[in-house]
Design a protein around this motif. Structure first.
Motif, PDB file in Angstrom:
ATOM      1  N   GLY A 175       2.016 -11.910  -9.142  1.00  0.00           N
ATOM      2  CA  GLY A 175       2.227 -10.467  -9.127  1.00  0.00           C
ATOM      3  C   GLY A 175       1.065  -9.714  -8.495  1.00  0.00           C
ATOM      4  N   VAL A 176      -0.166 -10.111  -8.805  1.00  0.00           N
ATOM      5  CA  VAL A 176      -1.341  -9.449  -8.244  1.00  0.00           C
ATOM      6  C   VAL A 176      -1.399  -9.643  -6.733  1.00  0.00           C
ATOM      7  N   THR A 177      -1.058 -10.834  -6.267  1.00  0.00           N
ATOM      8  CA  THR A 177      -1.036 -11.090  -4.828  1.00  0.00           C
ATOM      9  C   THR A 177      -0.022 -10.186  -4.129  1.00  0.00           C
ATOM     10  N   LYS A 178       1.147 -10.000  -4.748  1.00  0.00           N
ATOM     11  CA  LYS A 178       2.172  -9.134  -4.166  1.00  0.00           C
ATOM     12  C   LYS A 178       1.711  -7.683  -4.133  1.00  0.00           C
ATOM     13  N   VAL A 179       1.106  -7.203  -5.232  1.00  0.00           N
ATOM     14  CA  VAL A 179       0.616  -5.829  -5.281  1.00  0.00           C
ATOM     15  C   VAL A 179      -0.473  -5.603  -4.233  1.00  0.00           C
ATOM     16  N   ARG A 180      -1.363  -6.563  -4.114  1.00  0.00           N
ATOM     17  CA  ARG A 180      -2.446  -6.426  -3.130  1.00  0.00           C
ATOM     18  C   ARG A 180      -1.893  -6.377  -1.712  1.00  0.00           C
ATOM     19  N   SER A 181      -0.898  -7.209  -1.425  1.00  0.00           N
ATOM     20  CA  SER A 181      -0.290  -7.210  -0.094  1.00  0.00           C
ATOM     21  C   SER A 181       0.384  -5.874   0.202  1.00  0.00           C
ATOM     22  N   GLU A 182       1.122  -5.327  -0.782  1.00  0.00           N
ATOM     23  CA  GLU A 182       1.790  -4.040  -0.580  1.00  0.00           C
ATOM     24  C   GLU A 182       0.772  -2.925  -0.400  1.00  0.00           C
ATOM     25  N   ALA A 183      -0.306  -2.951  -1.175  1.00  0.00           N
ATOM     26  CA  ALA A 183      -1.333  -1.914  -1.053  1.00  0.00           C
ATOM     27  C   ALA A 183      -1.968  -1.936   0.333  1.00  0.00           C
ATOM     28  N   ILE A 184      -2.230  -3.131   0.860  1.00  0.00           N
ATOM     29  CA  ILE A 184      -2.811  -3.242   2.197  1.00  0.00           C
ATOM     30  C   ILE A 184      -1.846  -2.685   3.240  1.00  0.00           C
TER      31      ILE A 184
END
Length: 318
Positions: A175-184
């Motif tokens: 989940g954190v990896t997905k959130v970080r990707s979307e934020a970028i």
């Protein structure tokens, strides 16, 4: 090619008109929106709208980023917003390309924008009376649509921080990896979008009223705030990922420690059983009936001694 056109009459009423001939209907304000591929759009923009070639190329370009350019007495604006259609993983926002001049606006999209419904509703209600009103409505609707999405990313990270446990490491890391990707991805478009809106608000021209410039400046400020928020989310996600990695490493260390302790307990027992398991003559008490019980008792005593030693040294606590 598909699309629609709206005009504001001299009485201030909004009417939907055919795309063909919309720009020459003589209304004080006309908006033509095209949802189409590049080839069909280029034909209509060049032959019927009679726009310059550089404007046609800008409106139908394949790869776009948010920007604003002055083109003589007109302006070209490219904005990005959420879409409800399928998009690539690296390009989650769809573009809307807008050419605006006094009394005329032409917009082009390839994918449907979620914010488009709000803008059309305002146009239908007769609230948009000039190009400045329309562009400001787009900027406001896009930022208002993106705002809760960005806020949800931050709320998800808050929940992760509160529910940080060893049994959820793999779930949280995904989940954190997905959130970080979307934020970028959002940050990639929000920063230039803020710049584009600020530049548009500062453009000279009588087709932008003072209230339009104020609305554009407010949308630019909101885009700047969201850009700062997604940057904070990206940094928080990176820290959360490091924390999860440390938690996973600690979990592995604890398990390795347990395995090492169990091995240390059984190591002397393995030596004793291996020694008495040799098929040779001369082993002490090999022919005695109580020898087996004695060896088992000795093994139990050794295991208890090693375990007590580790307990006193607090090895089981890591």
């Amino acid at each position: 090619m598909s699309g629609y056109a709206w005009r504001i009459t001299a009485e201030g009423k909004a009417e939907q008109v055919p795309v063909a001939g919309a720009l020459t209907c003589g209304a004080p304000f006309v908006w033509v929106h095209l949802t189409t591929n590049a080839d069909h759009a280029q034909t209509w923009l060049r032959d019927e709208a009679q726009l310059p070639a550089y404007v046609v190329d800008a409106l139908t370009a394949g790869e776009t980023r948010p920007r604003c350019e002055k083109m003589g007495d007109s302006a070209f604006v490219n904005l990005r917003g959420r879409t409800d259609e399928e998009v690539g993983s690296s390009d989650v926002l769809a573009s809307i390309r807008i050419w605006a001049a006094k009394g005329r606006v032409v917009s082009v999209t390839r994918k449907h924008l979620v914010a488009m419904g709000d803008v059309v509703a305002e146009m239908k209600a007769g609230e948009l009376r000039d190009p400045g009103d329309l562009i400001a409505a787009f900027a406001t609707a896009i930022t208002e649509d993106l705002d809760p999405v960005v806020a949800d990313l931050g709320d998800w990270l808050d929940d992760c921080e509160q529910g940080l446990r060893t049994d959820r490491v793999f779930e949280l890391r995904r989940g954190v990896t997905k959130v970080r990707s979307e934020a970028i991805t959002y940050r990639r478009f929000l920063n230039p979008q803020r710049t584009a809106l600020e530049r548009l608000a500062a453009l000279p021209g009588d087709w932008l009223a003072d209230d339009d410039r104020a609305h554009l400046a407010a949308a630019a400020d909101r885009a700047a705030r969201m850009a700062e928020e997604v940057e904070a989310i990206r940094e928080r996600a990176a820290l959360m990922h490091e924390a999860l990695t440390d938690l996973r490493a600690e979990q592995l260390d604890q398990r390795s420690l347990v395995i090492a302790i169990v091995a240390m307990v059984f190591l002397p027992l393995t030596f004793i059983t291996g020694l008495y398991g040799m098929n040779v003559k001369g082993l002490p008490y090999a022919d005695e009936p109580w020898a087996f019980d004695a060896v088992m008792g000795m093994c139990a005593a050794v295991a208890a001694g090693v375990t007590i030693y580790f307990l006193r040294r607090h090895w089981f606590r890591g």
